[in-house]
Design a protein around this motif. Structure first.
Motif, PDB file in Angstrom:
ATOM      1  N   UNK A 253       0.828  -1.210   0.000  1.00 15.85           N
ATOM      2  CA  UNK A 253       0.000   0.000   0.000  1.00 15.85           C
ATOM      3  C   UNK A 253       0.864   1.262   0.000  1.00 15.85           C
ATOM      4  N   UNK A 254       1.975   1.241   0.724  1.00 18.30           N
ATOM      5  CA  UNK A 254       2.886   2.378   0.735  1.00 18.30           C
ATOM      6  C   UNK A 254       3.454   2.618  -0.663  1.00 18.30           C
ATOM      7  N   UNK A 255       3.864   1.549  -1.340  1.00 17.03           N
ATOM      8  CA  UNK A 255       4.400   1.686  -2.697  1.00 17.03           C
ATOM      9  C   UNK A 255       3.333   2.197  -3.665  1.00 17.03           C
ATOM     10  N   UNK A 256       2.095   1.717  -3.506  1.00 20.88           N
ATOM     11  CA  UNK A 256       1.000   2.217  -4.347  1.00 20.88           C
ATOM     12  C   UNK A 256       0.816   3.710  -4.146  1.00 20.88           C
ATOM     13  N   UNK A 257       0.822   4.141  -2.893  1.00 19.95           N
ATOM     14  CA  UNK A 257       0.662   5.559  -2.584  1.00 19.95           C
ATOM     15  C   UNK A 257       1.811   6.376  -3.179  1.00 19.95           C
ATOM     16  N   UNK A 258       3.041   5.912  -2.975  1.00 16.09           N
ATOM     17  CA  UNK A 258       4.197   6.637  -3.499  1.00 16.09           C
ATOM     18  C   UNK A 258       4.156   6.724  -5.018  1.00 16.09           C
TER      19      UNK A 258
ATOM     20  N   UNK B  81      12.174   9.047  -5.616  1.00 20.52           N
ATOM     21  CA  UNK B  81      12.954   8.323  -4.621  1.00 20.52           C
ATOM     22  C   UNK B  81      13.957   7.372  -5.243  1.00 20.52           C
ATOM     23  N   UNK B  82      13.670   6.848  -6.420  1.00 21.63           N
ATOM     24  CA  UNK B  82      14.531   5.845  -7.019  1.00 21.63           C
ATOM     25  C   UNK B  82      15.697   6.506  -7.755  1.00 21.63           C
TER      26      UNK B  82
END
Length: 180
Positions: free
Chosen positions: A164-169, A178-179
């Motif tokens: 869910x955190x990755x989806x939000x980001x 970030x990458x």
């Protein structure tokens, strides 16, 4: 030389991991099994593995356990060594599984959820190995099935939270920033 931007992101990841480490110590354990924790700080370690690399995630895990233990007053006691060994073992296994998944392009075999569960299991195994070393008795491994069984729901929970955190980001456009 590490670019300032990357160093800043790593510092934020370490800070987030420390906060989760300390927060988890404050909440009542939802499991009636001694030694079982949610492993919320492992979300940040796995995030560091996904965003960066093994070296960065390793640094995050090491700093999180050292600084988190320092702030909670458990530095260099048994809890620190158990936490440290679990974090290092989990980080190494999760990095290996991510590497193998990318190397062989396993899209369904090594999901973040599966890697999170494997990381939780490795964390428990690392803790039990350290406990056996500290108490100088291998009988502690009789507790391994209980700990491995507990790593399934805790690993799933942390894996779902990371997903869910990755989806939000990603949806907010922050993942690209970030990458590297």
């Amino acid at each position: 030389m590490v670019p300032t931007r990357k160093l800043t992101i790593i510092a934020v990841l370490v800070a987030l991991a420390i906060v989760l480490h300390l927060f988890e110590a404050l909440i009542p354990i939802p499991f009636p099994i001694p030694g079982v924790k949610l492993g919320l700080a492992n979300i940040i370690t796995l995030l560091a593995l996904v965003l960066f690399d093994f070296k960065t995630a390793f640094i995050v895990a090491v700093l999180r356990t050292i600084l988190g233990s320092l702030l909670s007053g458990t530095l260099l006691n048994i809890a620190f060594f158990l936490s440290f060994s679990g974090a290092i073992t989990a980080t190494c296994l999760m990095a290996l599984l991510l590497y193998l998944g990318r190397l062989f392009r396993f899209h369904s075999g090594f999901s973040l959820l599966g890697i999170s569960v494997a990381g939780a299991a490795a964390h428990n195994l690392g803790q039990l190995a350290m406990a056996a070393l500290l108490i100088k008795h291998t009988g502690i491994f009789y507790y391994l099935p209980v700990m491995l069984l507990s790593s399934i729901p805790t690993g799933i929970l942390t894996g779902l939270l990371l997903r869910e955190l990755l989806k939000y980001l990603k949806s907010s456009g922050q993942l690209d920033e970030l990458t590297f």
